[in-house]
Design an enzyme around this catalytic site. Structure first.
Site: not given
Length: 773
Positions: A418, A498, A580, A722
């Site tokens: 991710s 991204q 964002y 994580r």
């Protein structure tokens, strides 16, 4: 008499004569025979809702340890079985190895009544209990076990802090005068909508009215289906007849029996605190869990066990009640998360009915996330093998290691690293050695797709001074170094970029220096859809973008996309999540514009779609684009799950190959419902409602979760953050732990010698030859 109690509690009042209250009374009396215990129950001894009760082996073990006499009495009455039957569109699929035990609710109450009486507990039936406050003044301890509609909880709401959520289905408890062979889930697609039956046996065959045993039948459907069927105008008899007609095959044409049965909507009860002075909540008064996971009575009985134990272990009442709450709240919270997942699955049942039959069955069985691919494979390996075969999973291959076609890009497995902001670029946005090692290590670790952090399209679009960019020639050169390494040293691994703009959440410190806190100096001006700061009084007020300025930002995205293509990225993701800039246009909480870019959802989508179209026009056609969205703001008045479906629909119509479904981080006062895989239901909804490929994220932490989500059809890809920080080789280790050595997770040649779990210390020492007593 309120005050220090502990093991010396002498006078106890119990409000409510359900299983939890009765069992608490029996345990407390058994532990301290000199206790004076009174139970108040407003109904008659045989008055009860529902018919059967399911208890787990774990709960029964606790009962056996605490009160063998009650356990033996219950054991004589239990019906046990292992199978679950799932009936849909005329086909029955059976999964075994589950292990259930059930008995009649009246039988359970009778056993507990007898035990209480034998111990000397006073039982007052057809008697309203005095108010809890009055009882508290004359008793050492008041146990409020007065159910989901607890008057005690309502009277002291300020102290307990209750939160009650009413859900979207109507259901009714009925009974069949025969015992089902298994736990039965049956789906009926009627002219009014989808209706489901939950049925299970609770009494063995005997004589008289129970000659063929007895079974509980719960019929449930969405509120709008219930109304379209006219059930809101039916009485008890008419409702039972309607249900028996719809499920005539399951009942072999036999009628259904009611007992003051009414249609109701399930209510989830959560309390901030479970005690107030010397009054404590227990069972449904403190918490509820949807019946589809069969935990209501189980939780109440376990509450009683824990409360009794804590009163024995702690000399003072405050400490005992605090320990009880500390012990039970985490357990209950976990169960409620599973129950909410199960409840939501049945609420959205209509979205799954077109799945292939075995996938549908697997999806149903794993709906709560407590039953997973791995433990279901242990319970019934043949069933799981059949599901995998239907899904095209090769024999011996975990679902996570099957390939996936994403646009024109073939991913060798379903694992995505991710996007994770590293805040480790130099001051001008250039990625350095850290990014080469960080992303290179994860590419070597076996994931099918490795994503960069959010790469910013302008200096003003950075979140922090440590964020990377793609707005200068040196950025492109540095990123090319990373992509070349991935393609050369980990062939078959795709790497994606991204692209995003921080909007009003920019110009802040590095995460470990103070997340979302403005820089102590050197701040740059912020822009946003509307002049609303992220944290009023903390973050600066952004400039509301004009239409010409929107055009400039759109061109910044285009410039960065061209640069990303030259840098060798295989995939481009547009960041429209987490508050964002582009996310700020989508949320009504952050977009207050009155021009063509604000207002209804279609208008709020306008600028993000313009950016997407402009980027798609310059991004190579053979390389896919995805979009990350926040599927809910977790805040009142914000983006909802239904909104997210329409947002996904719009981006898919414009050419998005997949939707990366995250949530939240849009406003600081959000209230997320955290838990394992807590964001995946939003991805599930989009995938199964629209047929659009999705990437699921959000506390997906185990390979078992990934296998479960993929095989159930809730996600196409799973992005993990994580776990990949903890273990860069997470995917390869997942393969090793599942004894998988196929093409979905090839070990790099220099690492192949480490492809097996290293041995640990010796654990097979010889056992003693003799034991002398």
């Amino acid at each position: 008499m309120a005050g220090e109690v502990g093991v010396g509690a002498r006078k106890v009042a119990v409000i409510g004569g359900g299983p939890g209250g009765l069992y608490a009374a029996a345990l407390l009396k058994r532990l301290r025979p000199d206790r004076d215990i009174t139970v108040w129950e407003r109904n008659a001894p045989d008055d009860t809702f529902g018919f059967g009760v399911v208890l787990s082996d774990e709960t029964l073990g606790g009962i056996e340890h605490a009160d063998p006499q009650v356990y033996r009495a219950l054991q004589r009455e239990f019906v046990r079985w292992d199978d679950i039957d799932i009936v849909h569109r005329g086909r029955t699929l059976t999964s075994g190895g589950h292990g259930f035990a059930a008995l009649g609710r009246r039988t359970l109450l009778r056993v507990l009544h007898e035990r209480c009486r034998s111990l000397g507990v006073r039982l007052n039936f057809r008697t309203e209990a005095p108010p809890a406050a009055a009882l508290a003044a004359g008793h050492d301890l008041v146990i409020a076990a007065d159910g989901v509609h607890s008057l005690t909880r309502a009277a002291h709401a300020a102290a307990f802090g209750p939160h009650v959520t009413t859900h979207r289905c109507r259901y009714i408890w009925l009974a069949a005068d025969f015992a089902f062979d298994a736990f039965r889930f049956e789906i009926a697609e009627t002219e009014h909508g989808v209706v489901q039956l939950h049925g299970y046996p609770y009494a063995r065959s005997g004589s008289g009215p129970l000659a063929e045993g007895a079974g509980t039948v719960i019929v449930e459907m969405r509120e709008e289906v219930w109304r379209r069927a006219g059930l809101d105008r039916c009485d008890e008899r008419e409702s039972a007849e309607w249900c028996a007609k719809v499920f005539a095959d399951a009942l072999s044409g036999r009628p259904l029996r009611s007992n003051n049965s009414t249609w109701t909507a399930f209510r989830t009860v959560v309390n901030d605190r479970w005690s107030h002075g010397n009054t404590v909540l227990l069972g449904d008064a403190a918490h509820t869990a949807h019946f589809s996971i069969g935990s209501g009575t189980k939780l109440a009985v376990e509450d009683a066990l824990a409360l009794a134990a804590c009163l024995e272990e702690h000399p003072g009442l405050p400490d005992a009640l605090a320990a009880y709450e500390a012990e039970r709240q985490p357990v209950v919270a976990s169960t409620q998360r599973a129950a909410r997942a199960s409840l939501a699955w049945f609420e959205e049942l209509a979205e799954y009915v077109d799945q292939p039959p075995r996938r549908f069955a697997f999806n149903l069985l794993t709906r709560s996330r407590r039953v997973t691919h791995d433990n279901l494979r242990l319970r019934d390996p043949d069933f799981v093998a059949a599901v995998e075969e239907e899904a095209g999973v090769p024999a011996g291959t975990p679902p996570m290691f099957t390939p996936f076609e994403l646009g024109g890009l073939t991913l060798r497995n379903r694992v995505v690293v991710s996007p994770m902001d590293m805040y480790s670029a130099d001051g001008d946005g250039t990625p350095g050695d850290f990014h080469l090692v960080h992303l290179g290590a994860r590419a070597l670790g076996g994931a099918g797709l490795v994503m960069t952090e959010m790469v910013c399209v302008s200096p003003e679009g950075r979140i922090t001074p440590g964020c990377t960019g793609l707005y200068a020639p040196e950025h492109e050169t540095a990123w090319r170094r990373v992509t070349d390494f991935v393609h050369a040293q980990s062939p078959g691994t795709a790497i994606g970029v991204q692209l995003g703009h921080s909007g009003r959440k920019g110009s802040t410190r590095l995460m470990w220096e103070g997340i979302d806190q403005p820089l102590p100096e050197g701040n740059w001006p912020l822009v946003a859809p509307s002049a609303l700061p992220y944290r009023p009084g903390v973050n600066q007020i952004p400039h509301a973008l004009t239409e010409p300025e929107l055009g400039l930002i759109r061109e910044q995205f285009v410039r960065s996309a061209r640069s990303a293509a030259r840098a060798g990225f295989d995939l481009l993701e547009l960041h429209c999540a987490h508050g964002y800039l582009l996310s700020g246009f989508l949320s009504p909480l952050t977009n207050r514009r009155t021009d063509a870019y604000g207002g209804d959802l279609a208008a709020r989508l306008r600028f993000p779609l313009e950016v997407f179209d402009a980027v798609r026009a310059v991004w190579p056609a053979e390389r896919p684009m995805t979009v990350r969205i926040s599927a809910t703001d977790w805040a009142e008045g914000g983006t909802t799950a239904e909104d997210s479906v329409e947002i996904a629909r719009a981006f898919a119509a414009h050419g998005a190959a997949a939707i990366d479904v995250s949530t939240g981080q849009v406003v600081p006062d959000e209230q997320p419902e955290y838990g394992r895989s807590y964001q995946t239901p939003f991805a599930d909804r989009i995938r199964n409602r629209l047929g659009v490929p999705v990437i699921a994220v959000g506390a997906v932490s185990s390979w078992d979760d990934v296998n479960s989500l993929i095989l159930a059809g809730r996600a196409d890809l799973c992005a993990l953050a994580r776990p990949h920080l903890y273990d860069p080789h997470w995917t390869l280790h997942a393969a090793a732990e599942q004894n998988y050595t196929g093409p979905g997770a090839p070990w790099p040649l220099p690492y192949r010698a480490g492809s097996r779990t290293p041995p640990t210390g010796r654990t097979d020492a010889p056992k003693p030859r003799l034991t002398l007593g």
